[in-house]
Design a protein around this motif. Structure first.
Motif, PDB file in Angstrom:
ATOM      1  N   LYS A 276       0.832  -1.210   0.000  1.00 33.24           N
ATOM      2  CA  LYS A 276       0.000   0.000   0.000  1.00 33.24           C
ATOM      3  C   LYS A 276       0.864   1.257   0.000  1.00 33.24           C
ATOM      4  O   LYS A 276       0.530   2.247  -0.670  1.00 33.24           O
ATOM      5  CB  LYS A 276      -0.929  -0.015   1.212  1.00 33.24           C
ATOM      6  CG  LYS A 276      -2.042  -1.044   1.115  1.00 33.24           C
ATOM      7  CD  LYS A 276      -2.887  -1.083   2.377  1.00 33.24           C
ATOM      8  CE  LYS A 276      -3.982  -2.138   2.287  1.00 33.24           C
ATOM      9  NZ  LYS A 276      -4.774  -2.228   3.532  1.00 33.24           N
ATOM     10  N   ALA A 277       1.975   1.220   0.744  1.00 39.16           N
ATOM     11  CA  ALA A 277       2.868   2.381   0.773  1.00 39.16           C
ATOM     12  C   ALA A 277       3.449   2.652  -0.608  1.00 39.16           C
ATOM     13  O   ALA A 277       3.481   3.801  -1.084  1.00 39.16           O
ATOM     14  CB  ALA A 277       3.973   2.153   1.798  1.00 39.16           C
ATOM     15  N   ALA A 278       3.921   1.587  -1.287  1.00 36.36           N
ATOM     16  CA  ALA A 278       4.483   1.752  -2.627  1.00 36.36           C
ATOM     17  C   ALA A 278       3.404   2.153  -3.620  1.00 36.36           C
ATOM     18  O   ALA A 278       3.639   2.963  -4.534  1.00 36.36           O
ATOM     19  CB  ALA A 278       5.158   0.445  -3.061  1.00 36.36           C
ATOM     20  N   SER A 279       2.208   1.590  -3.457  1.00 38.21           N
ATOM     21  CA  SER A 279       1.098   1.918  -4.346  1.00 38.21           C
ATOM     22  C   SER A 279       0.744   3.401  -4.252  1.00 38.21           C
ATOM     23  O   SER A 279       0.482   4.066  -5.273  1.00 38.21           O
ATOM     24  CB  SER A 279      -0.123   1.064  -3.973  1.00 38.21           C
ATOM     25  OG  SER A 279      -1.255   1.450  -4.705  1.00 38.21           O
ATOM     26  N   THR A 280       0.772   3.946  -3.039  1.00 42.11           N
ATOM     27  CA  THR A 280       0.476   5.370  -2.844  1.00 42.11           C
ATOM     28  C   THR A 280       1.502   6.233  -3.561  1.00 42.11           C
ATOM     29  O   THR A 280       1.153   7.246  -4.194  1.00 42.11           O
ATOM     30  CB  THR A 280       0.457   5.697  -1.342  1.00 42.11           C
ATOM     31  OG1 THR A 280      -0.575   4.915  -0.714  1.00 42.11           O
ATOM     32  CG2 THR A 280       0.173   7.169  -1.106  1.00 42.11           C
TER      33      THR A 280
ATOM     34  N   LEU B  55      -0.005  -3.223  -8.712  1.00 45.20           N
ATOM     35  CA  LEU B  55       0.610  -4.479  -9.151  1.00 45.20           C
ATOM     36  C   LEU B  55       0.318  -4.720 -10.628  1.00 45.20           C
ATOM     37  O   LEU B  55       1.209  -5.145 -11.390  1.00 45.20           O
ATOM     38  CB  LEU B  55       0.078  -5.637  -8.308  1.00 45.20           C
ATOM     39  CG  LEU B  55       0.673  -7.021  -8.589  1.00 45.20           C
ATOM     40  CD1 LEU B  55       2.151  -7.060  -8.249  1.00 45.20           C
ATOM     41  CD2 LEU B  55      -0.080  -8.093  -7.800  1.00 45.20           C
ATOM     42  N   GLU B  56      -0.911  -4.429 -11.059  1.00 46.92           N
ATOM     43  CA  GLU B  56      -1.249  -4.587 -12.471  1.00 46.92           C
ATOM     44  C   GLU B  56      -0.395  -3.669 -13.342  1.00 46.92           C
ATOM     45  O   GLU B  56       0.023  -4.045 -14.437  1.00 46.92           O
ATOM     46  CB  GLU B  56      -2.741  -4.310 -12.689  1.00 46.92           C
ATOM     47  CG  GLU B  56      -3.658  -5.391 -12.156  1.00 46.92           C
ATOM     48  CD  GLU B  56      -3.347  -6.737 -12.783  1.00 46.92           C
ATOM     49  OE1 GLU B  56      -3.345  -6.822 -14.039  1.00 46.92           O
ATOM     50  OE2 GLU B  56      -3.096  -7.699 -12.040  1.00 46.92           O
ATOM     51  N   TYR B  57      -0.152  -2.464 -12.856  1.00 48.68           N
ATOM     52  CA  TYR B  57       0.722  -1.536 -13.592  1.00 48.68           C
ATOM     53  C   TYR B  57       2.137  -2.095 -13.703  1.00 48.68           C
ATOM     54  O   TYR B  57       2.748  -2.084 -14.775  1.00 48.68           O
ATOM     55  CB  TYR B  57       0.741  -0.179 -12.892  1.00 48.68           C
ATOM     56  CG  TYR B  57       1.925   0.672 -13.268  1.00 48.68           C
ATOM     57  CD1 TYR B  57       2.018   1.268 -14.530  1.00 48.68           C
ATOM     58  CD2 TYR B  57       2.974   0.876 -12.361  1.00 48.68           C
ATOM     59  CE1 TYR B  57       3.126   2.032 -14.884  1.00 48.68           C
ATOM     60  CE2 TYR B  57       4.074   1.640 -12.698  1.00 48.68           C
ATOM     61  CZ  TYR B  57       4.150   2.215 -13.964  1.00 48.68           C
ATOM     62  OH  TYR B  57       5.246   2.967 -14.305  1.00 48.68           O
TER      63      TYR B  57
END
Length: 571
Positions: free
Chosen positions: A278-282, A294-296
């Motif tokens: 979640k931190a990396a996704s943000t 993750l899809e990206y």
């Protein structure tokens, strides 16, 4: 190495024999290392001569060997041994006990195969007669071969008519046994054929008929009883071993945890991984929706033809990083001579990612894959997933590990355990993450967290499968829906986990073995007894043995001849 076993040094040439065998001790007695080598060589002799896996003769001979060796080992004065020899004593004792236990388990399990193998005793009798080179009566052999054909055809008809009621697991195993028996029977025929005119006259036609009947019977069992398809797909076969079976396996691997505790550890680790995701996704602008992030990341794969160069770049990057940061010694030859090969499409059905060890095998689409499958394979082998696995397979992972294991206390390769083998490679994923200067970009952090979540899922899914709480299809769905696998790679993973080619604890060994080494590293560095590089170099000389015994060597723990697991490594 994505589920690739450490291979023992071949003793096929006289040169390697002379290199591998050490000098006798000064008093002429057998050293513990020599004893281990002798046990391995003796077992190779027994298994080569008594080579029919289900033969009662073979099993009786092995049982006697294990009993005699264990009795002999226990006569040694344990207190007079040094620490390394004490570890060898415990390893050999555990090995002999486990092999004997597995042999008994095989005998019990094979009772389920008997309805499908009414002809097996006749084939075994013919082949063992040949192995002992007893005088033959060609007409008698022809008669027995005709019996085999008739019994196989009768079994074939019973399967075809739906009269054979067995589990899919038993059917899958039976198909392998029938193929083995067919090969042994063919070897028996070749041994006598052309050297005995009477044998040719009597036995050629009956053997051909028996061989043909066996060849037709195998695919019938696979499709009708095991639910398999000709292309290797179809139902996923697996046999849960139950809680007691898991406890026995954990004891043999010197793991002081119950299955339920290991599942709890995996759930806690998975939750932590989600937080990092979640931190990396943000950072990437996807807020807490890490699955979108993750899809990206999956779309960031290289074009067809460029994957080998990417892999070689990542391999050099990993080796240079650990060398430049004084983390472990890299022998020049280990880095110079590993090879790179492309993985065949058929193998990618069960190994959808990299395989490694002496070489690295690259999974990437082949030209005859369907459009959808090509896209799934490319997405599953994107840049950032690959960055977290190439060093796992090569340096400082399996390549370095195997290189050193073949050169230091190589007799311990007999005891090779995935908790050190796979644990060591995944341990480096922990080390490089904790440093904070290797997985820097959010894409790379998502790539490595995907793999760590994957290893958590392996524990949860395989433990629950063997506890009888999950089915193969549920395992696939969890990998797709909760970890983010492509469905093709999820199916390949579960098929490999459960088809019997790996032990029931192999898949949990990645994460659990890594956590053991992480805790041991913390203990050692806190004590100040050695540097990080010294620690890594040292444990690579101990061989691929259970991590609790690695710890006993590093920290000079007290050992007893009946030593059992006691290390609670997860804080």
């Amino acid at each position: 190495m994505e589920d690739t076993h450490v291979k023992r040094t071949s003793l096929s040439s006289m040169e390697s024999v002379w290199v591998s065998l050490p000098k006798q001790s000064s008093d002429g007695l057998e050293s513990l290392a020599d004893r281990v080598r002798r046990v391995e060589a003796d077992l190779d002799e027994i298994n080569t001569f008594y080579n029919i896996s289900i033969s009662p003769t073979r099993r009786q001979r092995l049982s006697r060997f294990y009993h005699e060796e264990l009795h002999s080992l226990l006569q040694i004065d344990f207190d007079s041994l040094n620490q390394q020899d004490r570890v060898d004593f415990i390893l050999l004792r555990n090995f002999l006990k486990q092999q004997k236990s597995q042999l008994n388990a095989e005998i019990d399990a094979d009772k389920d195969l008997e309805p499908m193998l009414s002809f097996a005793a006749t084939i075994m009798s013919l082949c063992e007669h040949r192995e002992h080179v007893k005088p033959i009566q060609p007409e008698h052999i022809a008669n027995k071969l005709n019996d085999v054909k008739n019994l196989v055809e009768e079994a074939h008809q019973n399967v075809d008519n739906g009269k054979m009621k067995v589990s899919k697991t038993a059917a899958y195993k039976a198909s392998k046994v029938v193929a083995e028996l067919r090969n042994h029977l063919a070897e028996m025929y070749r041994f006598y054929s052309s050297y005995d005119a009477q044998f040719d006259w009597w036995a050629t036609t009956p053997w051909k008929a028996a061989h043909s009947a066996l060849s037709k019977y195998i695919p019938l069992i696979q499709t009708k009883l095991a639910g398999m398809k000709p292309d290797g797909s179809g139902d996923i076969i697996g046999q849960p071993i139950g809680r007691e079976g898991l406890l026995d396996e954990l004891e043999a691997e010197v793991i002081a945890y119950a299955p339920e505790e290991l599942i709890q550890i995996a759930h806690e680790q998975f939750k932590w991984c989600e937080q990092q995701m979640k931190a990396a996704s943000t950072e990437l602008g996807f807020s807490n929706d890490w699955k979108k992030a993750l899809e990206y990341v999956k779309t960031r794969f290289v074009p067809p033809g460029e994957q080998p160069q990417l892999v070689m770049h990542l391999a050099r990057e990993g080796a240079n990083f650990v060398r430049d940061n004084e983390l472990v010694t890299i022998p020049p030859l280990a880095e110079e001579t590993y090879r790179t090969v492309m993985m065949p499409a058929e193998q990618q059905k069960v190994s959808p990612f990299f395989l490694g060890g002496p070489m690295i095998q690259i999974a990437y689409p082949t030209n005859d894959m369907t459009y959808d499958l090509k896209n799934m394979v490319m997405r599953g082998n994107n840049r950032h997933f690959s960055r977290a696995t190439v060093f796992h397979e090569l340096i400082p992972g399996h390549r370095l590990q195997i290189y050193q294991a073949q050169r230091h206390r190589s007799h311990r390769l007999l005891f090779s355990t995935p908790f050190f083998v796979e644990g060591w490679a995944m341990y480096w994923e922990f080390v490089l993450w904790q440093r904070g200067d290797f997985f820097v970009s959010p894409e790379d952090r998502i790539g490595t967290m995907f793999w760590r979540m994957h290893r958590c899922a392996r524990i949860i899914l395989t433990m629950n499968f063997h506890l009888g709480k999950m089915e193969p299809q549920e395992c696939i769905d969890v990998l797709v829906n909760q970890v983010g696998h492509e469905r093709s790679t999820a199916e390949g993973e579960v098929r490999r986990w459960l088809n019997g080619d790996y032990g029931p604890l192999y898949q949990i060994a990645y994460m659990i073995g890594a956590l053991q080494l992480v805790d041991l590293r913390k203990e050692v560095l806190k004590s100040g007894k050695m540097t990080e590089k010294g620690f890594h170099d040292r444990i690579l000389t101990y061989g691929p043995i259970p991590n609790e015994l690695v710890r006993a060597l590093v920290l000079e723990k007290d050992l007893k001849p009946d030593y059992k697991a006691q290390w609670r490594f997860y804080k």
